[in-house]
Design an enzyme around this catalytic site. Structure first.
Site, short mmCIF file in Angstrom:
data_model
loop_
_atom_site.label_atom_id
_atom_site.label_comp_id
_atom_site.label_asym_id
_atom_site.label_seq_id
_atom_site.Cartn_x
_atom_site.Cartn_y
_atom_site.Cartn_z
NE ARG A 14 10.71 -27.00 -48.38
CZ ARG A 14 11.19 -28.23 -48.22
NH1 ARG A 14 11.15 -29.10 -49.21
NH2 ARG A 14 11.70 -28.61 -47.06
CG ASN A 346 -35.80 -49.34 -49.30
OD1 ASN A 346 -34.76 -49.95 -49.48
ND2 ASN A 346 -36.36 -48.59 -50.23
#
Ligand code: UD1
Ligand code: CA
Length: 425
Positions: A14, A346
């Site tokens: 299934r 950054n």
């Protein structure tokens, strides 16, 4: 130490998939992996036997690569759960300890429940303990049949049950603990004269009772734990249940999750208090996230990600196999893979670590030192190191190592043509 037997030979029709059922994944870990980890994490089991059949080689391949205390045993053809367990007889001929039996397609079982189950087996001095559960709708499960004095009599499969037996709401959860030496002889005596023509593992209950052995049931507290996966719908439901469990744990520990409905976090992700997870994040695999971090909205952490404290991973940022030290920001639109990123860094919007060479299929590392600033839309072509404090100007393509405190810029020179628009109009 205890041995475990995990049944995983069934076909899983299934699922409608070319992948064997137990190799389907939730948060990138296989269904059978969840079961093995729960068993191993009890600390009570030293060896697992997985019964494989359908697509056995693929399952075996995965198991051998992933677990060194787990052996695959082939069952072919598959003549039922009792027949499946009997496949390990050659390996456990002289073993006289305890064996727990589980199914490979119930990934929600927890180590805590298994520990409680085993300790109930011990405290009752049982020879055979079966895990039961109370189900409002017991359809398809084996029914637990008890004697008038409440002791266990037998387990009857749905297809063999009388109407009265079908009305019983106590079901067989499919997890067993047995004193191997005493129960082992049963496997030579199972019969297949039932509605499915199979050798039922469940018949060992009746057999043990007939031998005068001590048989008990342990009742499961949370029925979700034996949720079995038979379809893609079940897989989605199990993923949701597991996710809710994980989110609840983090909420209890002081993590802010703005939108639990849209947040997905794998069980192997650790997060410290006061970190905020904004809506629509997908965090899979093993990760460690520190304090006061801000993740998302719309962030994707793909595993082996370590974020120290005060790290921001903002919207549309994907991170994989990467360590980011404290106070570093990657706020927008980036891919950071196979990287080590220092603190106070950054990462500008649109920064990409080009970690993969598709021709050689080699992945390489990007190393970024403390206090580095990467300008927007830069590409860092790995392997590459950007040393402490260096600046990378926006739109640069970095193909060489950059020394400390240097500026790296590959941008084409800006050309301004006065009044160009007016002229061409
Ligand atoms: C089984 C139990 C049932 C219980 C239910 C719980 C039996 C006879 N019945 O039923 O009482 O309520 O589990 O989920 O045991 N498998 C093999 N080889 C086989 C047959 C099955 O390895 O020959 C494996 C399957 O892959 C699966 C597990 O055993 O992982 C259970 O098999 P399944 O057919 O799903 O059992 P049920 O009929 O649901
Ligand atoms: Ca069956």
């Amino acid at each position: 130490m205890i041995k475990s037997i995990i049944l995983a030979a069934g076909k899983g029709t299934r699922m409608k998939s070319e992948t064997p059922k137990v190799l389907h994944t939730i948060f990138d870990k296989t269904l059978v992996g969840y079961v093995i980890d729960a068993v191993n994490n009890t600390g009570l089991v030293d060896e697992n036997f997985i019964i494989v059949g359908h697509q056995a080689e693929r399952v075996e391949d995965y198991i051998n690569k992933t677990y060194n205390n787990t052996k695959c045993v082939l069952q072919s053809p598959q003549l039922g759960t009792g027949h499946a367990v009997s496949m390990v007889l050659p390996y456990l001929n002289n073993f006289d300890g305890e064996v727990i039996i589980l199914c490979g397609d119930t990934p929600l079982i927890t180590e805590d429940t298994l520990k409680e189950f085993i300790s109930s087996h011990h405290s009752k001095n049982s020879d055979l303990t079966v895990m039961s559960a109370m189900f409002e709708d017991p359809t398809n499960y084996g029914r637990i049949i008890r004697n008038d004095d409440d002791t266990l009599n037998s387990i009857v499969e749905e297809k063999d049950a009388t109407p009265a037996q079908k009305a019983v709401k106590e079901v067989n959860a499919g997890i067993y603990c047995l004193n191997w030496g005493k129960i082992m002889p049963a496997f030579g005596q199972l019969k297949s004269n039932n509605a499915q023509g199979e050798y039922y593992l469940t018949d060992i209950i009746k057999w043990a009772n007939e031998q005068g052995l001590k048989v008990d049931a342990y009742t499961l507290k949370n029925n979700d734990e034996i949720f079995g996966i038979n379809s893609k719908t079940h897989l989605a439901e199990a993923t949701k249940i597991l996710n809710q469990r994980v989110l609840q744990k983090h909420l209890d520990n002081g993590v802010t999750i703005i939108s639990p409905e849209s947040t997905w976090i794998s069980p192997e992700t650790e997060i410290e208090a006061d970190t905020v997870i904004y809506p629509s994040c997908y965090i899979t695999g093993k990760n460690k996230i520190g304090k006061n971090c801000k993740i998302g909205p719309f962030a994707h952490l793909r595993g082996d990600v370590i974020l120290e404290n005060n790290v921001k991973v903002g919207n549309f940022v994907e991170v994989k196999k990467t360590t980011i030290k404290s106070n570093t920001n990657a706020c927008h639109l980036s891919y950071l893979g196979d990287s080590e990123i220092g603190s106070g860094v950054n990462i500008g919007a649109g920064t990409i670590t080009a970690n993969y060479n598709p021709l050689t299929k080699v992945k390489s590392k990007t190393i970024i030192g403390n206090e580095v600033k990467i300008g927007s839309n830069s590409v860092l072509v790995a392997p590459v190191t950007i040393e402490e404090g260096a600046n990378v100007a926006a739109l640069s393509v970095i193909t060489k190592n950059i020394p400390s405190w240097a500026l790296a810029i590959t941008r084409a020179p800006l050309k301004i043509v006065e009044n160009w628009v007016k002229r061409v109009k």
